[in-house]
Design an enzyme around this catalytic site. Structure first.
Site, short mmCIF file in Angstrom:
data_model
loop_
_atom_site.label_atom_id
_atom_site.label_comp_id
_atom_site.label_asym_id
_atom_site.label_seq_id
_atom_site.Cartn_x
_atom_site.Cartn_y
_atom_site.Cartn_z
N LEU A 184 24.88 37.97 60.14
CA LEU A 184 25.17 38.47 58.79
C LEU A 184 25.00 37.37 57.75
CD1 LEU A 184 26.57 40.66 56.91
CD2 LEU A 184 28.71 39.49 57.44
N HIS A 222 44.73 37.29 44.23
CA HIS A 222 43.43 36.77 44.67
C HIS A 222 43.52 36.26 46.11
CE1 HIS A 222 41.74 37.47 40.81
NE2 HIS A 222 42.44 36.54 40.18
N ASP A 238 37.55 44.44 43.11
CA ASP A 238 38.36 44.57 41.90
C ASP A 238 39.81 44.98 42.22
OD1 ASP A 238 38.87 44.54 39.23
OD2 ASP A 238 37.83 46.40 38.76
C1 FPP Z 1 38.70 41.05 40.41
O1 FPP Z 1 40.07 41.36 40.34
C2 FPP Z 1 38.50 39.95 41.31
C3 FPP Z 1 37.99 38.72 40.96
C4 FPP Z 1 37.57 38.40 39.59
C5 FPP Z 1 37.86 37.64 41.94
C6 FPP Z 1 37.54 38.04 43.35
C7 FPP Z 1 37.73 36.85 44.17
C8 FPP Z 1 38.29 36.80 45.40
C9 FPP Z 1 38.70 37.98 46.19
C10 FPP Z 1 38.55 35.46 46.03
C11 FPP Z 1 37.42 34.51 46.24
C12 FPP Z 1 36.27 35.04 46.98
C13 FPP Z 1 35.72 34.52 48.11
C14 FPP Z 1 34.36 34.97 48.48
C15 FPP Z 1 36.41 33.57 49.01
P1 FPP Z 1 40.82 41.23 38.94
O2 FPP Z 1 41.49 39.92 38.88
O3 FPP Z 1 39.87 41.52 37.83
O4 FPP Z 1 41.88 42.38 39.10
P2 FPP Z 1 42.49 43.27 37.93
O5 FPP Z 1 41.36 44.07 37.34
O6 FPP Z 1 43.47 44.13 38.67
O7 FPP Z 1 43.13 42.35 36.96
#
Ligand code: FPP
Length: 264
Positions: free
Chosen positions: A147, A53, A36
């Site tokens: 893993l 991201h 997050d």
């Molecule tokens: C939450 O941060 C994160 C996500 C919804 C996406 C997580 C995805 C990745 C790290 C990339 C893809 C993954 C792989 C496995 C290659 P948020 O956008 O909700 O952050 P915020 O709460 O600060 O807005």
């Protein structure tokens, strides 16, 4: 002069010190992560959320490397939830492209390190090129013994439980299963995580203290670790993972019983 590094106070020597402190005989077999804070990371830098991201994917590399190094069996990553479809189209597309790009680019290295890719969630509901890349990565690494990285994508725990209930009812109506056979363990076999042990440690970055529809059935006895709100996923590194594991190693897991040492 970098006197901190000279005195062994640099972040890499701190990481090495934490690494040495970790009890290698008590490594969590399964670590799950809610990555997050990518959006907040980007916002703090006046960058588009997509850049956050992308930086989040960068952070992933050292986390996977560390899990390989520590011989963790399973790493489950919450990459895209069933609720994330509510995000702007541009962000959804960026996340799907990032996943495709990540799997395409990293697959040779992951494969070389014995990593096995698996997916949790409704893969058929993904854009076809994303689904295709995920399936390709699964197929390519299926024989690997290292893993296992479980990517939760188009995943929601309630949807997973509903799907399990539907399949159980179908099996009962089709006489492939009887009601007396139903058990807590049998329900596990109907979840996307069938065959995967429950997570020992679940990490969520950025200070939010909730599970957000992630592994609700499986996390019944999981140790939860929430970072400070200032620690956003793109900044989560090996040192932070080691800190989480050290914290896990201090916890006493009682599963509703009593601590053997306290018990009379
Ligand atoms: C939450 O941060 C994160 C996500 C919804 C996406 C997580 C995805 C990745 C790290 C990339 C893809 C993954 C792989 C496995 C290659 P948020 O956008 O909700 O952050 P915020 O709460 O600060 O807005």
């Amino acid at each position: 002069m970098d006197w901190k590094a000279l005195l062994g106070l640099g972040s890499s020597s701190q990481t090495a010190r934490l690494f040495n402190k970790v009890n290698k005989k008590h490594i969590p077999k399964h670590i799950a992560i809610i990555m997050d804070g990518n959006g907040r990371w980007a916002k703090a830098r006046n960058l588009p959320r997509e850049t956050g991201h992308r930086q989040g994917v960068e952070a992933l590399r050292s986390i996977i490397e560390t899990c390989v190094e520590l011989k963790v069996d399973h790493l489950t990553l919450f990459a895209f939830s069933t609720e994330n479809w509510k995000r702007p189209e541009r962000e959804i597309q960026a996340l799907m492209s990032l996943l495709v790009e990540y799997l395409h680019k990293e697959l040779p290295e992951l494969h070389k390190n014995g990593v096995k890719i698996w997916a949790l969630g409704d893969i058929d509901g993904l854009p076809s090129n994303t689904a295709q890349e995920v399936r390709k990565a699964i197929k390519h690494t299926e024989k690997n013994k290292g893993l296992q990285v479980n990517i939760a994508i188009n995943y929601g725990s309630r949807a997973e439980i509903l799907r399990a209930v539907r399949n159980i009812v179908e099996d009962i109506l089709g006489h492939r299963l009887s009601i007396t056979e139903l058990s807590e363990d049998l329900i596990l076999c109907y979840l996307y995580t069938a065959g995967i042990p429950d997570p020992d440690l679940l990490i969520r970055t950025s200070g939010e203290m909730r599970l957000s529809n992630f592994l609700l059935y499986q996390a019944a006895y999981t140790e939860l670790y929430f970072t400070d709100k200032k620690l956003l996923w793109p900044d989560f590194d090996k040192r932070e993972l080691l800190k989480a594991i050290l914290e896990y190693q201090k916890r006493v897991r009682k599963y509703g019983g009593i601590d053997e040492q306290d018990g009379g």
